[in-house]
Design an enzyme around this catalytic site. Structure first.
Site, PDB file in Angstrom:
ATOM      1  N   ALA A  39      33.782  60.590  22.308  1.00 39.62           N
ATOM      2  CA  ALA A  39      32.440  61.035  22.714  1.00 39.62           C
ATOM      3  C   ALA A  39      31.323  60.283  21.995  1.00 39.62           C
ATOM      4  O   ALA A  39      31.327  60.137  20.775  1.00 39.62           O
ATOM      5  CB  ALA A  39      32.246  62.533  22.512  1.00 39.62           C
ATOM      6  N   GLY A  40      30.387  59.854  22.811  1.00 39.30           N
ATOM      7  CA  GLY A  40      29.158  59.255  22.295  1.00 39.30           C
ATOM      8  C   GLY A  40      29.217  57.753  22.049  1.00 39.30           C
ATOM      9  O   GLY A  40      28.207  57.147  21.696  1.00 39.30           O
TER      10      GLY A  40
ATOM     11  N   LYS B  67      44.453  67.234  26.611  1.00 38.31           N
ATOM     12  CA  LYS B  67      43.278  67.027  25.773  1.00 38.31           C
ATOM     13  C   LYS B  67      42.513  68.352  25.824  1.00 38.31           C
ATOM     14  O   LYS B  67      41.995  68.746  26.876  1.00 38.31           O
ATOM     15  CB  LYS B  67      42.413  65.892  26.305  1.00 38.31           C
TER      16      LYS B  67
ATOM     17  N   ASN C 251      34.303  56.947  28.058  1.00 36.25           N
ATOM     18  CA  ASN C 251      34.143  57.170  29.497  1.00 36.25           C
ATOM     19  C   ASN C 251      32.776  56.685  29.985  1.00 36.25           C
ATOM     20  O   ASN C 251      32.665  55.668  30.660  1.00 36.25           O
ATOM     21  CB  ASN C 251      34.369  58.652  29.828  1.00 36.25           C
ATOM     22  N   THR C 252      31.721  57.412  29.596  1.00 30.45           N
ATOM     23  CA  THR C 252      30.401  57.137  30.170  1.00 30.45           C
ATOM     24  C   THR C 252      29.978  55.684  30.030  1.00 30.45           C
ATOM     25  O   THR C 252      29.500  55.073  30.985  1.00 30.45           O
ATOM     26  CB  THR C 252      29.342  58.055  29.509  1.00 30.45           C
TER      27      THR C 252
ATOM     28  N   GLY D 104      28.679  61.560  26.182  1.00 28.73           N
ATOM     29  CA  GLY D 104      27.865  60.855  27.170  1.00 28.73           C
ATOM     30  C   GLY D 104      26.548  60.322  26.641  1.00 28.73           C
ATOM     31  O   GLY D 104      25.753  59.771  27.388  1.00 28.73           O
TER      32      GLY D 104
END
Lengths: 257, 385
Positions: free
Chosen positions: A186-187, A99, A208-209, A160
């Protein structure tokens, strides 16, 4: 739906949810969350793991026979660093999938399009399976696909941030034009955000976050799994077009008044 | 050639002469509960909110503010805390800083590590699991020339440490560049106090008396392409609010001007100074917590560091509350990890208050619901841009 698999670089996956491994309270909790998510592709930051240490707190919890380990080049500020990290991971036998993240600015971690394209070209030539993290730029997405990246990974909003898809119009263009799978990365802060990406026709999402920082990461991972499945099912079923006016579900046409 | 508006020294001078600094301090003084509540409504807080969070009324909402800081830290950095440890290269120093244990007038055993001794110290810490090192030295070009710093950095990187930082006297841009080429990843330069009068008063002799040269150091670090710079003031020297305002302005200035440089902030607090030094503005735990939380809410992406100067109970309380990087198992004298002969009793810079060994600190971090991270960097990430 049973035959509806995600295909990246000739490999098929039943799950359309990719997971990040950072930010968890513990390796055990991370492993439980991954298990609950049903994910088959997990990304690890090369700067965070000690790839030569079998007892590394992240790697020790990831069974390579069960998951595709997707090393990421988080922390790289330019193409040279990203390429070096990718080569390191391959040399250590981790993976030839990468990645690609090139983020020269340490606060918002927004990807550098110029250096990303440069690194992608080098890595593709060297036989890597490249999944580049990009801003939602349709032209860049095309250029990356043209040079042979396996996917494109446009961001929904800053990494995040949990803001969801703030780049919807551009992502829609990328999805429409892309010859390779589009993974929104992301986001994404809620299962509904993931569902929205899949409803739009994204091939997959990476989270993830939102999972790692949740009160109950395994439960949140399961919620994302369901969100992704619902979004994909809706996309395949064919969503109705939003209308300005109401349209009765039991039409009154033909009645005497 | 720098134009006047191109350095933080000039920026701070302008803040002082235009009245912006006094205005900020007045705002802190006049802040009400309502200002504090407003600040907490919208994260990250803007400048007025930051000022309100430094105020007296903010202390009545400390738990709430801490909780917001904790959530924002988790959001940005996850449930993790990075560990680092200092290696003291030398306690030789030609400065006379009233508050410091290395003051050249202090009668302490002076010691500068040889390169072999740096290797011994490094090896010991590497085997304990540390991967992030802060190399610390007093100021003495004779004892710690640039070449020794350079060789030490190179040796530590070759040993496998992924992040090597330096805390020593302010250097020139070219010197930082040389260290960057050797593998230096970050530089820590505390201004000690942004208050010029106080600065002159506590730095009695030696090159450190040059306020402007020191204040410009983080900019020279960034210009040299070093990835990371850490700033701070010594809590207890200048007036707390004035220092906090200057520090926040300094961080924002560096972030705006050097977009590729990672800025971090430390909160070194004086607990015990050499005999004869009167602490003018001792900082309470409450104020320290307030500053850390406010800094996190004002600047969500900045690494905030807390050292072993602080007591275990307070550190345990602050893991994850803004703080996302801590030292553990630190010794503050050269050669102290490997007890080099009788010279192990070389003078220390400051007394370590949290004396727990690293594994105990790691356990405390775990108990706080966080994961301790030994490695969050990679030797393949070049220090110099």
């Amino acid at each position: 739906m049973d035959n509806d698999s995600l295909e990246i670089a000739g490999r098929k996956f039943s799950s359309r949810l990719l997971l990040g491994t950072g930010k968890f309270r513990s390796g055990q909790l991370m492993a439980q969350a991954i298990e609950a998510s049903g994910s088959q592709i997990v990304t690890v930051a090369l700067r965070r793991v000690d790839i030569n240490n079998p007892r590394d707190h992240i790697m020790a919890h990831l069974d390579p026979s069960k998951y595709l380990i997707l090393p990421n080049t988080s922390g790289a500020r330019n193409a040279e660093e990203a390429v070096r990290l990718a080569r390191l991971a391959r040399a250590a036998g981790v993976s030839d999938w990468v990645k690609l993240e090139v983020t020269p600015e340490p606060r918002y971690l927004l990807p550098d399009p110029v250096e990303t394209l440069k690194a992608a070209e080098i890595l593709v030539k060297e036989g890597f399976i490249v999944l580049p993290y990009i801003n939602a730029d349709p032209v860049l997405a095309r250029r990356l696909a043209d040079i042979g990246t396996a996917t494109v990974m446009p961001l929904g909003s800053p990494i995040g941030s949990n803001q969801g898809i703030r780049t919807k119009e551009s992502i829609a263009i990328i999805i429409e034009q892309s010859p390779v799978p589009v993974v929104v990365d992301a986001g994404l802060g809620a299962p509904s955000h993931a569902a929205e990406a899949l409803e739009m026709g994204a091939a997959a999402v990476l989270v993830n976050t939102a999972i790692a920082v949740a009160g109950d990461p395994p439960a949140m991972a399961l919620a994302f799994k369901k969100g992704v499945e619902a979004g994909r099912a809706a996309y395949l079923a064919g969503l109705g077009k939003p209308l300005e006016q109401a349209e009765a579900s039991s039409p009154l046409a033909g009645l005497p008044w | 050639m720098e134009t006047p508006d191109q350095s933080f020294f000039h920026s701070l001078t302008a803040m002082e002469s235009s009245g912006a600094l006094s205005e900020a301090l007045e705002r802190i003084t006049k802040s009400t509960v309502s200002d504090v509540n407003n600040a907490m409504e919208r994260l990250p807080v803007a400048w007025p909110g930051f000022l309100a969070l430094l105020s007296g009324p903010a202390e009545n909402h400390l738990d709430e503010i801490k909780s917001l800081a904790k959530n924002l830290t988790a959001q940005r950095f996850g449930h993790t805390v990075n560990l680092y440890i200092p290696i003291y290269l030398s306690n030789a120093c030609i400065n006379q800083c009233a508050y410091c244990g290395f003051n050249s007038r202090m009668d302490i055993r002076r010691k500068t590590l040889s390169l072999d001794e740096v290797g011994l110290e490094g090896e010991r810490l590497f085997n304990e699991g540390f991967r992030n090192i802060l190399l610390v030295a007093g100021e003495s070009r004779k004892d710690t020339p640039l070449s020794l710093m350079e060789q030490s950095v190179r040796a530590l990187k070759e040993m496998g440490f992924v992040f090597v930082g330096l805390e020593a006297e302010p250097l020139g841009e070219d010197e930082y560049r040389i260290l960057g080429e050797a593998g230096l990843d970050g530089v820590t330069v505390y201004q000690e106090t942004y208050d010029r009068e106080m600065y002159a008063r506590v730095h009695k002799a030696g090159p450190k008396k040059d306020y402007q040269w020191r204040l410009g150091a983080p900019e020279r670090v960034a210009k040299a392409g070093i990835r990371s710079v850490s700033v701070g003031f010594l809590l207890g020297l200048g007036e707390f609010c004035a220092e906090a305002v200057a520090l926040a302005a300094h961080v924002k200035y560096l972030q705006k001007r050097f977009w590729q440089t990672s800025v971090s902030v430390s909160f070194p607090r004086i607990h015990q100074a050499p005999a004869g030094f009167e602490l003018a503005n001792a900082v309470s735990d409450t104020r320290l917590i307030k500053l850390i939380s406010a800094m996190r809410l004002f600047n969500p992406d900045v690494t905030l560091t807390l050292s072993t100067r602080e007591a275990p109970a307070l550190r345990d309380e602050l893991f994850g509350v803004g703080i996302n990087q801590v030292s553990a198992g630190s010794k503050t004298s050269p050669g102290a990890y490997t007890v080099i002969g009788s010279e192990s009793s070389a003078g220390e810079q400051f007394p370590v208050v949290d004396e727990r060994p690293p594994h105990e600190v790691a356990e405390a971090i775990k108990k706080a619901g966080l994961e301790f991270v030994w490695k969050d960097w990679d030797k393949n990430l070049r220090p110099v841009a």
